[in-house]
Scaffold this active site. Structure first.
Site, PDB file in Angstrom:
ATOM      1  N   TYR A  53       7.686 -28.479   0.714  1.00 40.82           N
ATOM      2  CA  TYR A  53       9.007 -27.943   0.114  1.00 40.82           C
ATOM      3  C   TYR A  53       8.739 -28.019  -1.466  1.00 40.82           C
ATOM      4  CZ  TYR A  53      12.809 -26.725   2.531  1.00 40.82           C
ATOM      5  OH  TYR A  53      13.752 -25.832   3.493  1.00 40.82           O
ATOM      6  N   GLU A  55      11.366 -26.408  -3.646  1.00 37.17           N
ATOM      7  CA  GLU A  55      12.470 -25.763  -4.685  1.00 37.17           C
ATOM      8  C   GLU A  55      12.604 -25.860  -5.970  1.00 37.17           C
ATOM      9  OE1 GLU A  55      15.593 -27.613  -2.555  1.00 37.17           O
ATOM     10  OE2 GLU A  55      15.760 -25.856  -0.834  1.00 37.17           O
ATOM     11  N   ASP A 199      12.183   0.174  -7.900  1.00 34.84           N
ATOM     12  CA  ASP A 199      11.631  -0.587  -6.508  1.00 34.84           C
ATOM     13  C   ASP A 199      10.257  -0.025  -6.306  1.00 34.84           C
ATOM     14  OD1 ASP A 199      11.002  -1.457  -4.149  1.00 34.84           O
ATOM     15  OD2 ASP A 199      12.902  -1.095  -3.378  1.00 34.84           O
ATOM     16  N   THR A 225       7.357  -5.069  -2.936  1.00 37.38           N
ATOM     17  CA  THR A 225       6.555  -6.096  -1.781  1.00 37.38           C
ATOM     18  C   THR A 225       5.230  -6.092  -2.069  1.00 37.38           C
ATOM     19  OG1 THR A 225       5.747  -3.944  -0.608  1.00 37.38           O
ATOM     20  CG2 THR A 225       8.015  -4.729  -0.038  1.00 37.38           C
ATOM     21  N   LYS A 228       2.237  -3.849   1.112  1.00 33.89           N
ATOM     22  CA  LYS A 228       2.060  -2.456   1.278  1.00 33.89           C
ATOM     23  C   LYS A 228       0.821  -1.985   0.511  1.00 33.89           C
ATOM     24  CE  LYS A 228       6.910  -2.016   2.475  1.00 33.89           C
ATOM     25  NZ  LYS A 228       8.172  -1.452   2.260  1.00 33.89           N
ATOM     26  N   ARG A 234       2.849 -10.712   3.693  1.00 36.04           N
ATOM     27  CA  ARG A 234       4.158  -9.982   3.630  1.00 36.04           C
ATOM     28  C   ARG A 234       4.974 -10.903   2.507  1.00 36.04           C
ATOM     29  NH1 ARG A 234       6.294  -6.823   6.846  1.00 36.04           N
ATOM     30  NH2 ARG A 234       4.242  -6.235   7.629  1.00 36.04           N
TER      31      ARG A 234
HETATM   32  C1  LIG Z   1       9.311  -1.823   2.140  1.00 36.30           C
HETATM   33  C2  LIG Z   1      10.353  -1.561   1.243  1.00 36.30           C
HETATM   34  C3  LIG Z   1      11.417  -2.779   0.702  1.00 36.30           C
HETATM   35  C4  LIG Z   1      11.509  -4.074   1.797  1.00 36.30           C
HETATM   36  O1  LIG Z   1      10.491  -4.578   2.022  1.00 36.30           O
HETATM   37  P1  LIG Z   1      10.560  -5.926   3.229  1.00 36.30           P
HETATM   38  O2  LIG Z   1       9.514  -6.849   2.747  1.00 36.30           O
HETATM   39  O3  LIG Z   1      10.374  -5.207   4.523  1.00 36.30           O
HETATM   40  O4  LIG Z   1      12.060  -6.413   2.932  1.00 36.30           O
HETATM   41  C5  LIG Z   1      12.323  -2.487  -0.148  1.00 36.30           C
HETATM   42  N1  LIG Z   1      12.324  -1.336  -0.840  1.00 36.30           N
HETATM   43  C6  LIG Z   1      11.508  -0.268  -0.786  1.00 36.30           C
HETATM   44  C7  LIG Z   1      11.463   0.898  -1.247  1.00 36.30           C
HETATM   45  C8  LIG Z   1      10.440  -0.412   0.519  1.00 36.30           C
HETATM   46  O5  LIG Z   1       9.835   0.540   0.959  1.00 36.30           O
END
Ligand SMILES: *Cc1c(COP(=O)(O)O)cnc(C)c1O
Length: 419
Positions: A53, A55, A199, A225, A228, A234
Site C-alpha cells: 500500500y 497511498e 487523450d 493509457t 496500447k 494495462r
Molecule cells: C482506450 C482508451 C481509453 C481508456 O482506456 P482504459 O484503460 O480502457 O480505461 C481512454 N481514451 C481513449 C481515447 C482510448 O482509446
C-alpha cells in the site's frame, strides 16, 4: 502451500491461463488497442510490489515501508518525463478511463459543458457517452468528421465552441486513422478560454517515437493509457508542462478518484518506458505504421472502401457496409478463421454500435509479434477473400489454414512467463 506453482496449487485457474496463452498464440491479434508486452514487463507486473500500500506520492506517503515504492515510482516518472519530454507526470491512474476521470474532476463542475468527439465518429466512451460518467455528470457536446473526406471538422468545432463556451475541449480518439492537429485544437480552445485536454491513449507510442506530432506543450493536459501502442502494462497516466495543473491533477487522482496505486503496475510501466526509450522502439513504431499502410493499400487494391481513404497511424477502418454486410457478422466470421478484430461504427453509420458497418484493424500487436509487410499483405487478402465469400464454407476452411500457416511462423513463447 503458498510456495507452490500455480499449476499444482490451483490447476483450475492454471488451465484457463494456459488456454488464454494458446488463444494468443494461435490467432492473429488485430484489435487496434491491444499489444503484447515483453517478458520483462510481465515479470515486473507479477512482482511482490502488488502487496504494498503506497497511498500518496513519493516522499509523501500515508504508510510506512514505502522506500522502494518511492524508488520505483520516481524511476517510472523520470523515464516517462524523458520519453515524452514533459515536466510533470502522474503515473498512478489505474487505467485510461481513470486518468480521464481525474482530469474532468480537476477542471469541470457537474453539468458544465465540454466538447468531445462523437463515439460514432471515433471518440471514446469517456469523451461524453451517456452510459459513462463523462456523459452522466457533465454536459457533452459532440463534434465529428466531415462527410466528404472523413477528417476532423474544425469549422464545426469552432462553431460549437463559440456557441456553447465549453470549459474543456478533448482532442483524442479510439478509431480515427489520421494525424491530429493539436495546434488547431489549441487555437479554438484559446478563443473561448477552454482547457485543452489531449487523450493520446491510442497514439502514445507514435508520439513517444516521434511519428506523430506531440501534444505536450500544446494541450494543457495530456492523458494516455500505457498498454496500447506504448506496449506497457494495462494502466493510465497524465502529463502536463504546467506546475499548477500538475498539483491539481495529483490531488484529483489521489485522493480524488483512487486509493492506493498499483505499485506492481507502476514497476511494469517503468520497464516499458525503459524499452520505449531504446532505439529499437522507434524502429518498432515505424513498422507499426508501415504495416497498417500495407494493410490499407491491400484493401484499396482489392476495391474495398476504408474510412478517410487511408491511414497515417496504426488503425485501418474498413467499411463492410459497402459490401452489403455488417460489422458484427464480419467480426464473428473473422474470429472463426483465427483473426481477432472488432466491429466498429464508421462516420454516419446507419447501424447502431452492436451491429455497425465497419471493422477496426490495428497493427501494433502483430508487429510486436514480428510480422512484416509481406504478412500484412497476405492477411489483407485473407480478409478480403473472406468478406467476398462470406457464405462459402470451403473457402473459409482454406482461409483458416492460411491463418494457421502464418501463426506458426511467429511463436509467442517470449511473451509468456512460466508458472
Ligand atoms: C482506450 C482508451 C481509453 C481508456 O482506456 P482504459 O484503460 O480502457 O480505461 C481512454 N481514451 C481513449 C481515447 C482510448 O482509446
Amino acid at each position: 502451500m503458498l510456495k507452490r506453482y500455480l499449476r499444482q496449487s490451483d490447476p483450475e485457474v492454471y488451465e484457463i491461463l494456459v488456454k488464454e496463452d494458446q488463444r494468443q498464440e494461435n490467432s492473429l491479434e488485430m484489435i487496434a488497442s491491444e499489444n503484447f508486452v515483453s517478458q520483462s514487463v510481465l515479470e515486473a507486473y507479477t512482482s511482490t510490489l502488488t502487496n504494498k500500500y503506497a497511498e500518496g506520492y513519493p516522499g509523501k506517503r500515508y504508510y510506512n515501508g514505502c522506500e522502494f515504492a518511492d524508488e520505483i515510482e520516481t524511476l517510472a516518472i523520470e523515464r516517462a518525463k524523458k520519453l515524452f519530454n514533459v515536466n510533470f507526470v502522474n503515473i498512478q491512474p489505474h487505467s485510461g478511463a481513470q486518468a480521464n476521470a481525474a482530469v474532468f474532476l480537476a477542471f469541470l463542475n457537474p453539468h458544465e459543458p465540454f466538447l468531445g468527439m462523437d463515439l460514432a465518429h471515433g471518440g471514446h466512451l469517456t469523451h461524453g457517452s451517456k452510459v459513462n460518467f463523462s456523459g452522466r455528470l457533465y454536459q457533452p457536446i459532440f463534434y465529428g468528421v466531415k462527410k466528404d473526406d472523413e477528417t476532423i471538422d474544425f469549422d464545426q468545432i469552432y462553431k460549437l465552441a463559440k456557441e456553447h463556451k465549453p470549459k474543456m475541449i478533448i482532442a483524442g480518439f479510439s478509431a480515427y486513422p489520421r494525424i491530429l492537429d493539436f495546434n488547431k485544437f489549441r487555437e479554438i480552445a484559446d478563443s473561448v478560454g477552454a482547457i485543452l485536454m489531449a487523450d493520446i491513449a491510442h497514439i502514445a507510442g507514435l508520439v513517444a517515437a516521434g511519428f506523430h506530432p506531440s501534444p505536450i506543450g500544446v494541450a494543457h493536459v495530456v492523458t494516455t493509457t500505457t498498454h496500447k501502442t506504448l506496449r506497457g502494462p494495462r494502466g493510465g497516466m497524465i502529463m502536463t508542462h504546467d506546475e499548477e495543473i500538475a498539483k491539481k491533477i495529483n490531488s484529483r487522482v489521489f485522493p480524488g478518484t483512487q486509493g492506493g496505486p498499483l505499485m506492481h503496475v507502476i514497476a511494469a510501466k517503468a520497464v516499458a518506458f525503459g524499452e520505449a526509450l531504446k532505439p529499437e522502439y522507434k524502429e518498432y513504431i515505424k513498422k507499426v505504421i508501415d504495416n497498417a499502410k500495407t494493410l490499407a493499400e491491400t484493401f484499396l487494391e482489392r476495391g474495398f472502401r476504408i474510412v478517410s481513404g487511408g491511414t497515417d497511424n496504426h488503425i485501418v477502418l474498413l467499411d463492410v457496409g459497402k459490401k452489403g454486410l455488417t460489422g458484427n457478422v464480419v467480426a464473428d466470421e473473422l474470429h472463426a478463421i483465427g483473426i481477432t478484430a472488432n466491429k466498429n461504427t464508421i462516420p454516419f453509420d446507419p447501424h447502431p454500435p452492436m451491429i455497425t458497418s465497419g471493422i477496426r484493424f490495428g497493427s501494433p500487436a502483430l508487429t510486436t509479434r514480428g510480422l512484416g509487410k509481406d504478412e500484412f499483405r497476405k492477411i489483407g487478402h485473407i480478409i478480403c477473400d473472406l468478406i467476398e465469400n462470406i457464405d462459402n464454407d470451403t473457402m473459409k476452411q482454406k482461409l483458416k489454414k492460411e491463418v494457421e500457416e502464418i501463426v506458426k511462423q511467429f511463436p509467442m513463447d517470449k511473451f509468456r512467463l512460466d508458472y
